[in-house]
Design an enzyme around this catalytic site. Sequence first.
Site, PDB file in Angstrom:
ATOM      1  N   CYS A  68      18.160  27.326  -4.379  1.00  0.00           N
ATOM      2  CA  CYS A  68      17.792  28.217  -3.263  1.00  0.00           C
ATOM      3  C   CYS A  68      17.031  27.439  -2.196  1.00  0.00           C
ATOM      4  O   CYS A  68      17.180  27.708  -1.006  1.00  0.00           O
ATOM      5  CB  CYS A  68      16.951  29.384  -3.774  1.00  0.00           C
ATOM      6  SG  CYS A  68      17.641  30.161  -5.250  1.00  0.00           S
ATOM      7  N   CYS A 126      26.316  32.208  -4.421  1.00  0.00           N
ATOM      8  CA  CYS A 126      25.560  33.463  -4.500  1.00  0.00           C
ATOM      9  C   CYS A 126      25.725  34.285  -3.232  1.00  0.00           C
ATOM     10  O   CYS A 126      25.348  35.451  -3.196  1.00  0.00           O
ATOM     11  CB  CYS A 126      24.074  33.179  -4.737  1.00  0.00           C
ATOM     12  SG  CYS A 126      23.339  32.223  -3.405  1.00  0.00           S
TER      13      CYS A 126
HETATM   14 FE1  FES Z   1      21.231  32.384  -3.659  1.00  0.00          FE
HETATM   15 FE2  FES Z   1      18.760  32.022  -4.307  1.00  0.00          FE
HETATM   16  S1  FES Z   1      20.289  32.954  -5.501  1.00  0.00           S
HETATM   17  S2  FES Z   1      19.785  31.300  -2.586  1.00  0.00           S
END
Ligand code: FES
Length: 139
Positions: free
Chosen positions: A102, A33
């Site tokens: 996360c 991400c």
């Molecule tokens: Fe990347 Fe939460 S989506 S840390």
Amino acid sequence: MYSEKVLDHFQNPRNVGEIENPDGVGQAGNPKCGDIMKIYLRVENDVVTDIKFKTFGCASAIASSSMATELVKGKNIDEAWSLTNSAVAEALDGLPPVKMHCSVLAEEAIHAAINDYRRRKGLPVLEDKEYNHDHGHQH
Ligand code: FES
């Protein structure tokens, strides 16, 4: 979808910022991400007397950083090392399954900061686990 605690720690994060001349600094990033978390430690007599974070990331990552810093503050360095991402998520009254990864950033960044502290002290670094950054596959 999010617990009140997650929303609270996202909207009013604790311990945001950096520590000048820290005793340890660590960073963790999730390549999937692109989110990044940085942790600064002040350690006195093996106790984490201050901890700050900077997180460039999603709401769950920010809430996890905030909660993790609260859980680690005042603990000794070994207790701080044993904080797991699931304990952070539990303290937040849970994270949605696809957001569990996360909270991994918090555990990983704290570990990196503790090993940085140990390196500066001339102590052997502790072996860290292999982190799996896939969404929804954290255990
Ligand atoms: Fe990347 Fe939460 S989506 S840390």
